[in-house]
Design a protein around this motif. Structure first.
Motif, PDB file in Angstrom:
ATOM      1  N   LEU A 201       0.811  -1.192  -0.005  1.00 27.75           N
ATOM      2  CA  LEU A 201      -0.115   0.090   0.086  1.00 27.75           C
ATOM      3  C   LEU A 201       0.839   1.329  -0.021  1.00 27.75           C
ATOM      4  O   LEU A 201       1.832   1.347   0.581  1.00 27.75           O
ATOM      5  CB  LEU A 201      -0.845   0.046   1.210  1.00 27.75           C
ATOM      6  CG  LEU A 201      -2.177  -0.742   1.290  1.00 27.75           C
ATOM      7  CD1 LEU A 201      -2.994  -0.785   2.606  1.00 27.75           C
ATOM      8  CD2 LEU A 201      -3.006  -0.310   0.003  1.00 27.75           C
ATOM      9  N   ALA A 202       0.506   2.165  -0.763  1.00 26.99           N
ATOM     10  CA  ALA A 202       1.203   3.383  -0.915  1.00 26.99           C
ATOM     11  C   ALA A 202       0.919   4.215   0.372  1.00 26.99           C
ATOM     12  O   ALA A 202      -0.111   4.270   0.935  1.00 26.99           O
ATOM     13  CB  ALA A 202       0.791   4.251  -2.024  1.00 26.99           C
ATOM     14  N   VAL A 203       2.206   4.898   0.797  1.00 28.12           N
ATOM     15  CA  VAL A 203       1.872   5.613   2.108  1.00 28.12           C
ATOM     16  C   VAL A 203       1.265   7.082   1.798  1.00 28.12           C
ATOM     17  O   VAL A 203       1.986   7.648   0.752  1.00 28.12           O
ATOM     18  CB  VAL A 203       3.179   5.889   2.639  1.00 28.12           C
ATOM     19  CG1 VAL A 203       3.042   6.917   4.038  1.00 28.12           C
ATOM     20  CG2 VAL A 203       3.848   4.672   3.248  1.00 28.12           C
ATOM     21  N   GLU A 204       0.298   7.432   2.278  1.00 30.27           N
ATOM     22  CA  GLU A 204      -0.423   8.825   1.757  1.00 30.27           C
ATOM     23  C   GLU A 204       0.337   9.817   2.613  1.00 30.27           C
ATOM     24  O   GLU A 204       0.270   9.892   3.739  1.00 30.27           O
ATOM     25  CB  GLU A 204      -1.997   8.710   2.218  1.00 30.27           C
ATOM     26  CG  GLU A 204      -3.004   7.972   1.365  1.00 30.27           C
ATOM     27  CD  GLU A 204      -3.264   8.649   0.098  1.00 30.27           C
ATOM     28  OE1 GLU A 204      -3.031   9.984   0.144  1.00 30.27           O
ATOM     29  OE2 GLU A 204      -3.543   7.833  -0.882  1.00 30.27           O
ATOM     30  N   ARG A 205       0.847  10.959   1.870  1.00 32.26           N
ATOM     31  CA  ARG A 205       1.561  11.999   2.473  1.00 32.26           C
ATOM     32  C   ARG A 205       0.461  13.140   2.220  1.00 32.26           C
ATOM     33  O   ARG A 205      -0.118  13.205   1.395  1.00 32.26           O
ATOM     34  CB  ARG A 205       2.902  12.085   1.605  1.00 32.26           C
ATOM     35  CG  ARG A 205       3.688  11.117   1.407  1.00 32.26           C
ATOM     36  CD  ARG A 205       4.964  11.127   2.253  1.00 32.26           C
ATOM     37  NE  ARG A 205       5.796  10.182   2.122  1.00 32.26           N
ATOM     38  CZ  ARG A 205       6.096   9.356   3.150  1.00 32.26           C
ATOM     39  NH1 ARG A 205       5.821   9.542   4.321  1.00 32.26           N
ATOM     40  NH2 ARG A 205       7.029   8.176   2.664  1.00 32.26           N
ATOM     41  N   THR A 206       0.525  14.229   3.384  1.00 30.52           N
ATOM     42  CA  THR A 206      -0.393  15.212   3.140  1.00 30.52           C
ATOM     43  C   THR A 206       0.242  15.977   2.214  1.00 30.52           C
ATOM     44  O   THR A 206       1.276  16.271   1.866  1.00 30.52           O
ATOM     45  CB  THR A 206      -0.411  15.915   4.602  1.00 30.52           C
ATOM     46  OG1 THR A 206      -0.608  17.159   4.244  1.00 30.52           O
ATOM     47  CG2 THR A 206       0.529  15.647   5.488  1.00 30.52           C
ATOM     48  N   PRO A 207      -0.892  16.553   1.410  1.00 30.50           N
ATOM     49  CA  PRO A 207      -0.474  17.518   0.221  1.00 30.50           C
ATOM     50  C   PRO A 207       0.257  18.926   0.683  1.00 30.50           C
ATOM     51  O   PRO A 207       0.943  19.393  -0.154  1.00 30.50           O
ATOM     52  CB  PRO A 207      -1.629  17.552  -0.584  1.00 30.50           C
ATOM     53  CG  PRO A 207      -2.501  17.458   0.405  1.00 30.50           C
ATOM     54  CD  PRO A 207      -2.404  16.359   1.382  1.00 30.50           C
TER      55      PRO A 207
END
Ligand code: HEC
Length: 199
Positions: free
Chosen positions: A42-48
């Motif tokens: 799963l890709a790690v979601e980074r805050t935009p």
């Protein structure tokens, strides 16, 4: 007849084999060419929106204007409660007020909001504190040992009125002096009365 059948079956089998080989290749390829399938994690979601500016960036001094700080009303020092409406002291502070006359005006004009003898306790829905301020005892920052300073602190509210903080206060302090509802002498009397309540 048999030969034709063999060609047809042979072609179908070769076609299926090619399709399976292609699907397998695509699957393996998208996994990152490894049986453990690293790309499948799963890709790690980074805050935009970066919450911190990385230290390597230069401090933003261009295109970023300094914050605008609203001018506080001119007189007095920080920490003293001031009316929301601007303006300086009125002529009332030069006059000598009478406590007894002030009490009469207060009962007539001010007690509806500030309570009898300025004891407060009346509600002001929509304002941050939810009540009308008591004038007895009065906000400690308005008090001053020097009569003139105390008088000016009160006079600013009486002259120019004030809108309490909050979403939508029902009541605000009227601008008695600016509107000419009270004479300078009446304002001086009221100031004398309020100061007498807060010795
Ligand atoms: C319609 C209601 C109302 C009336 C009538 C009224 N006031 Fe006020 N008064 C307020 C409100 C609301 C505030 C709070 C303003 C603020 O927080 O900015 C206030 C604030 C004040 C303050 C500042 C006190 C503080 O702690 O912030 C003084 C002094 C004051 N009033 C005196 C008077 C006097 C004297 C009268 C009579 C001439 C009077 N008021 C009449 C509603 C009223």
């Amino acid at each position: 007849m048999n030969d034709v059948r063999r060609y047809i079956y042979g072609t179908l089998i070769i076609f299926l084999f090619i399709v399976l080989a292609w699907v397998g290749f695509v699957f393996y390829n998208s996994c990152g060419f490894s049986a453990t399938c690293p790309d499948g994690a799963l890709a790690v979601e980074r805050t935009p929106i970066p919450t911190l500016i990385p230290a390597t960036l230069p401090a933003p001094d261009r295109f970023v204007s300094a914050p605008v700080v609203a001018d506080a009303p001119s007189i007095g020092t920080a920490g003293i409660t001031r009316p929301s409406n601007p303006g300086g002291p009125g002529p009332g502070i030069e006059l000598t007020g009478s406590v007894d006359a002030g009490k009469i005006v207060f009962d007539e004009r001010c007690a509806v909001c500030h309570g009898s003898q300025g004891m407060g306790g009346l509600l002001n829905p929509g304002s941050t504190d939810g009540t009308m301020p008591a004038l007895n005892p009065i906000d400690a920052s308005l008090k001053d040992a020097d009569y003139k300073t105390f008088a000016i602190n009160l006079d600013l509210f009486l002259e120019h009125g004030s809108m309490p903080e909050g979403r939508n206060p029902i009541f605000q302090m009227p601008d008695w002096g600016d509107k000419g509802i009270l004479t300078p002498q009446q304002i001086a009397d009221l100031i004398a009365y309020i100061i007498s309540l807060n010795p």
